[in-house]
Structure formats: structure tokens, C-alpha cells
Enzyme design. Structure first.
Site, PDB file in Angstrom:
ATOM      1  N   TYR A  64      -0.308  16.558  10.499  1.00 14.78           N
ATOM      2  CA  TYR A  64       0.871  15.883  10.090  1.00 14.78           C
ATOM      3  C   TYR A  64       1.663  15.840  11.445  1.00 14.78           C
ATOM      4  O   TYR A  64       2.125  14.593  11.297  1.00 14.78           O
ATOM      5  CB  TYR A  64       1.555  16.834   9.100  1.00 14.78           C
ATOM      6  N   GLN A  98       4.560   4.043  -2.114  1.00 17.77           N
ATOM      7  CA  GLN A  98       3.440   5.104  -2.302  1.00 17.77           C
ATOM      8  C   GLN A  98       3.457   5.568  -0.539  1.00 17.77           C
ATOM      9  O   GLN A  98       2.831   6.631  -0.345  1.00 17.77           O
ATOM     10  CB  GLN A  98       2.108   4.765  -2.529  1.00 17.77           C
ATOM     11  N   ASN A  99       4.209   5.095   0.007  1.00 15.87           N
ATOM     12  CA  ASN A  99       4.219   5.350   1.637  1.00 15.87           C
ATOM     13  C   ASN A  99       5.338   6.363   1.748  1.00 15.87           C
ATOM     14  O   ASN A  99       6.283   6.505   1.387  1.00 15.87           O
ATOM     15  CB  ASN A  99       4.480   4.095   2.499  1.00 15.87           C
ATOM     16  N   VAL A 100       4.894   7.103   2.839  1.00 15.17           N
ATOM     17  CA  VAL A 100       5.828   8.251   3.355  1.00 15.17           C
ATOM     18  C   VAL A 100       6.364   7.972   4.709  1.00 15.17           C
ATOM     19  O   VAL A 100       6.788   8.720   5.448  1.00 15.17           O
ATOM     20  CB  VAL A 100       4.964   9.463   3.373  1.00 15.17           C
ATOM     21  N   ASP A 101       6.217   6.764   5.148  1.00 10.63           N
ATOM     22  CA  ASP A 101       6.572   6.536   6.512  1.00 10.63           C
ATOM     23  C   ASP A 101       7.957   6.223   6.834  1.00 10.63           C
ATOM     24  O   ASP A 101       8.509   5.817   7.975  1.00 10.63           O
ATOM     25  CB  ASP A 101       5.517   5.315   7.294  1.00 10.63           C
ATOM     26  N   HIS A 116       5.492   9.305  -3.199  1.00 12.88           N
ATOM     27  CA  HIS A 116       4.789  10.212  -2.514  1.00 12.88           C
ATOM     28  C   HIS A 116       5.489  11.219  -1.388  1.00 12.88           C
ATOM     29  O   HIS A 116       4.806  11.724  -0.622  1.00 12.88           O
ATOM     30  CB  HIS A 116       3.421   9.601  -2.163  1.00 12.88           C
ATOM     31  N   CYS A 151      11.078  28.628   7.620  1.00 15.26           N
ATOM     32  CA  CYS A 151      12.491  28.276   6.981  1.00 15.26           C
ATOM     33  C   CYS A 151      13.576  29.016   7.289  1.00 15.26           C
ATOM     34  O   CYS A 151      13.435  30.307   7.575  1.00 15.26           O
ATOM     35  CB  CYS A 151      12.090  28.607   5.303  1.00 15.26           C
ATOM     36  N   ALA A 235       0.090  -8.805   4.991  1.00 22.18           N
ATOM     37  CA  ALA A 235       1.399  -8.656   4.523  1.00 22.18           C
ATOM     38  C   ALA A 235       2.504  -9.180   5.444  1.00 22.18           C
ATOM     39  O   ALA A 235       3.381 -10.106   4.927  1.00 22.18           O
ATOM     40  CB  ALA A 235       1.732  -7.162   4.165  1.00 22.18           C
TER      41      ALA A 235
HETATM   42  N1  APR Z   1      -1.527  -6.425   4.934  1.00 24.51           N
HETATM   43  C1  APR Z   1      -1.720  -6.051   3.508  1.00 24.51           C
HETATM   44  N2  APR Z   1      -2.734  -5.188   3.008  1.00 24.51           N
HETATM   45  C2  APR Z   1      -3.408  -4.556   3.884  1.00 24.51           C
HETATM   46  C3  APR Z   1      -3.479  -4.954   5.105  1.00 24.51           C
HETATM   47  C4  APR Z   1      -2.495  -5.781   5.874  1.00 24.51           C
HETATM   48  N3  APR Z   1      -2.153  -6.121   6.895  1.00 24.51           N
HETATM   49  N4  APR Z   1      -4.365  -4.040   5.974  1.00 24.51           N
HETATM   50  C5  APR Z   1      -4.902  -3.605   4.802  1.00 24.51           C
HETATM   51  N5  APR Z   1      -4.330  -3.891   3.721  1.00 24.51           N
HETATM   52  C6  APR Z   1      -4.838  -3.296   2.443  1.00 24.51           C
HETATM   53  C7  APR Z   1      -6.374  -2.617   2.187  1.00 24.51           C
HETATM   54  O1  APR Z   1      -7.006  -3.839   1.925  1.00 24.51           O
HETATM   55  C8  APR Z   1      -6.461  -1.708   1.143  1.00 24.51           C
HETATM   56  O2  APR Z   1      -6.377  -2.481  -0.324  1.00 24.51           O
HETATM   57  O3  APR Z   1      -4.045  -2.056   2.106  1.00 24.51           O
HETATM   58  C9  APR Z   1      -4.761  -1.464   1.180  1.00 24.51           C
HETATM   59  C10 APR Z   1      -4.703   0.238   1.793  1.00 24.51           C
HETATM   60  O4  APR Z   1      -5.196   1.161   0.683  1.00 24.51           O
HETATM   61  P1  APR Z   1      -5.232   2.529   0.857  1.00 24.51           P
HETATM   62  O5  APR Z   1      -5.548   2.817   2.171  1.00 24.51           O
HETATM   63  O6  APR Z   1      -6.217   3.102  -0.426  1.00 24.51           O
HETATM   64  O7  APR Z   1      -3.859   3.024   0.817  1.00 24.51           O
HETATM   65  P2  APR Z   1      -2.958   3.322  -0.649  1.00 24.51           P
HETATM   66  O8  APR Z   1      -3.279   2.263  -1.764  1.00 24.51           O
HETATM   67  O9  APR Z   1      -1.291   3.039  -0.070  1.00 24.51           O
HETATM   68  O10 APR Z   1      -3.388   4.699  -0.961  1.00 24.51           O
HETATM   69  C11 APR Z   1      -2.554   5.387  -2.034  1.00 24.51           C
HETATM   70  O11 APR Z   1      -3.473   7.391  -1.540  1.00 24.51           O
HETATM   71  O12 APR Z   1      -4.136   8.542   0.334  1.00 24.51           O
HETATM   72  C12 APR Z   1      -3.449   8.602  -0.878  1.00 24.51           C
HETATM   73  O13 APR Z   1      -1.135   9.551  -0.990  1.00 24.51           O
HETATM   74  C13 APR Z   1      -1.810   8.461  -0.179  1.00 24.51           C
HETATM   75  O14 APR Z   1      -0.016   6.893  -0.848  1.00 24.51           O
HETATM   76  C14 APR Z   1      -1.583   7.045  -0.506  1.00 24.51           C
HETATM   77  C15 APR Z   1      -2.200   6.678  -1.693  1.00 24.51           C
HETATM   78 ZN    ZN Z   2      12.736  29.118   2.388  1.00 25.29          ZN
END
Ligand code: APR
Ligand code: ZN
Length: 251
Positions: A64, A98-101, A116, A151, A235
Site C-alpha cells: 500500500y 470505485q477508485n481510492v486515488d 471502496h 494508532c 477516458a
Molecule cells: N480509459 C478508460 N477505460 C480504461 C482505460 C482508459 N484510458 N484504460 C483501461 N480502461 C478500462 C479497462 O478496459 C477495464 O475495463 O478500465 C477497466 C479497468 O477495470 P479493472 O482493472 O477491473 O478496475 P475496476 O473495474 O475499477 O475494478 C473494480 O476491483 O480490484 C478491485 O477494489 C478494486 O475498485 C476496484 C474494483
Molecule cells: Zn486505536
């Protein structure tokens, strides 16, 4: 496709965005299941489960901290910035991610639901202590440290405040996200494989309520079968063009 999507967005009543790791790929953050995705290189059961943390907290924190270093250097890209502009225009009502960023907040969005968690927050495994390392100003020192983060209240281990596999999503966030989806007439799905539930129900809820689903992804995903418009592309590139069209249409 972009023209059609812009028309639907420009006349939308309650637009929401549902995003995954793909929206941050152009910011240099690895996705999970794409080429070179994290779960292609590492075993999630060794790094992203409560059992893994109990078994080997040192390994999990190394992973992490490594991810936090990458993400802390990343900047919002044109897709994040376009979502912030659509919110400022009053068109976009919320970002459900779903992103943690933390990049949607960095881009300027206000109404964000983190399903998430957030990688810059830590929480105690025993008491209710929580800390946002960016807000407390301790992030840099935290990333230099190699020891176990403790902690300050009860001395137990701190863990990343993210949702691991097998864990429930934060109750408040999930119900808020489902309520927004029920109110929405257009869901913009950006960069998710749509394979992880319950998050991936969001576009289905909008669709089942008669709403539109617009998807942006270079490859088809689990959401594509219900997408009214599927825009095959990155994107940042697509959202930049889509925003310009929406601005033109809204004059
Ligand atoms: N623009 C748009 N989409 C993109 C790009 C881009 N530049 N590059 C890759 N992708 C797409 C891929 O084709 C894929 O379908 O983004 C998607 C990423 O999918 P995952 O890696 O499975 O990520 P995500 O769907 O966010 O995962 C869900 O899974 O691992 C856990 O908790 C984690 O939040 C996460 C959850
Ligand atoms: Zn504590």
C-alpha cells in the site's frame, strides 16, 4: 457516438458518473485487471484481504505504501477535469467511484461517493481512530517510514481505510449511491470492468428505472450489454471531446 452522448447528457435531468480504475490510467495509475494490471502481477488474496493483513501486515503495508507513492505523484487527467467542469455547470449531480486515488476531489468535484474507501486515509483495527494523512499533513513522513503504523489512541495497528475483498462496503456510501442511482436518468460509466459487486449494480439500477447508460472504455466490459451508447476510447481523450460538445449544446 460522442455527438449522441452529448445530446443525452445536455438534456439530462439527473446525471451521475460511475467510475473505475480506467479513468485514472492516463494519470499513470495501474488498473487491476487490464494489461499489467495489479492483479495480473500480484495475488489479491495475499495483499487485499483482512486475512492477508492479519497474516502479514508488513507485506500489505509495503504494497500500500508503494501504491500510495505512485498515486501521490499522479495528477487528475482530462477525464477527471471534465467531470469537475460538468459538476460546476450543474449538469453532473454526483461521482460514484470505485477508485481510492482521491483524484476526483483533486480535480475539484464536490459531490463524490467513494465506494471502496480512500488510500490516503488510515484507520485503527481496534478503536474508532481514523486519519486522513493528506489533511493531517503526515503523508510524506508516513511514506518514508517503513515501520508498522500504530494508532496514537490505543497503540494497535493502523490499516489502509479501503475496502478489501470479502469486506462490506461502507454502509452510508452504498445506500447513498443506490439512492442517487434510483433518482438518475443518465449514468456515465467510465473505465470499469463492471465485475465487482455490489458497486457494479449502479448502472443496472439506472437502466432498470428506464434511464440511459453511456459507457466509455477502450474494451467492452460487464456493463457494455446494458449500454445505450458504448464509446470505444480512452477516458481522457473522449471526455475532453464530450465536454466540448455538451458546452456547445448548452450554449
Ligand atoms: N480509459 C478508460 N477505460 C480504461 C482505460 C482508459 N484510458 N484504460 C483501461 N480502461 C478500462 C479497462 O478496459 C477495464 O475495463 O478500465 C477497466 C479497468 O477495470 P479493472 O482493472 O477491473 O478496475 P475496476 O473495474 O475499477 O475494478 C473494480 O476491483 O480490484 C478491485 O477494489 C478494486 O475498485 C476496484 C474494483
Ligand atoms: Zn486505536
Amino acid at each position: 457516438m460522442i455527438e449522441g452522448a452529448a445530446k443525452i447528457i445536455a438534456r439530462s435531468r439527473f446525471l451521475i458518473a460511475f467510475t473505475g480504475a480506467g479513468i485514472s490510467a492516463e494519470s499513470g495509475i495501474p488498473t487491476f485487471r487490464g494489461k499489467n494490471g495489479l492483479w495480473k502481477r500480484y495475488r489479491p488474496e495475499e495483499l487485499a484481504t483482512p486475512e492477508a493483513f492479519a497474516r502479514n501486515p508488513k507485506l500489505v503495508w509495503e504494497f500500500y505504501r508503494w501504491r500510495m507513492r505512485i498515486i501521490s505523484k499522479a495528477k487528475p487527467n482530462k477525464a477527471h477535469l471534465a467531470l469537475a467542469e460538468l459538476e460546476r455547470m450543474g449538469v453532473l449531480k454526483a461521482v460514484i467511484t470505485q477508485n481510492v486515488d482521491d483524484l476526483n476531489r483533486e480535480a475539484g468535484n464536490k459531490n463524490i461517493i467513494e465506494l471502496h474507501g480512500n488510500i490516503f486515509r488510515v484507520k485503527c483495527i481496534r478503536c474508532d481512530y481514523r486519519e486522513n494523512l493528506k489533511e493531517s499533513g503526515r503523508l510524506e513522513k508516513f511514506l518514508e517510514d517503513e515501520d508498522f503504523p500504530k494508532c496514537p489512541k490505543c497503540g494497535s495497528l493502523l490499516r489502509p481505510d479501503v475496502v478489501w475483498f470479502g469486506e462490506a462496503l461502507p454502509e452510508g456510501a452504498l445506500s447513498k449511491a443506490f439512492n442517487l442511482a434510483r433518482k438518475s436518468d443518465v449514468c456515465l460509466v467510465i473505465g470499469t470492468s463492471g465485475q465487482v459487486f455490489p458497486a457494479a449494480y449502479i448502472p443496472h439500477i439506472v437502466k432498470d428505472n428506464g434511464g440511459y447508460v453511456i459507457e466509455i472504455n477502450p474494451s467492452q466490459s460487464g456493463i457494455t450489454p446494458i449500454a445505450d451508447i458504448f464509446i470505444r476510447g480512452k477516458a481522457g481523450e473522449v471526455m475532453d471531446e464530450l465536454l466540448k460538445k455538451v458546452e456547445e449544446l448548452r450554449g
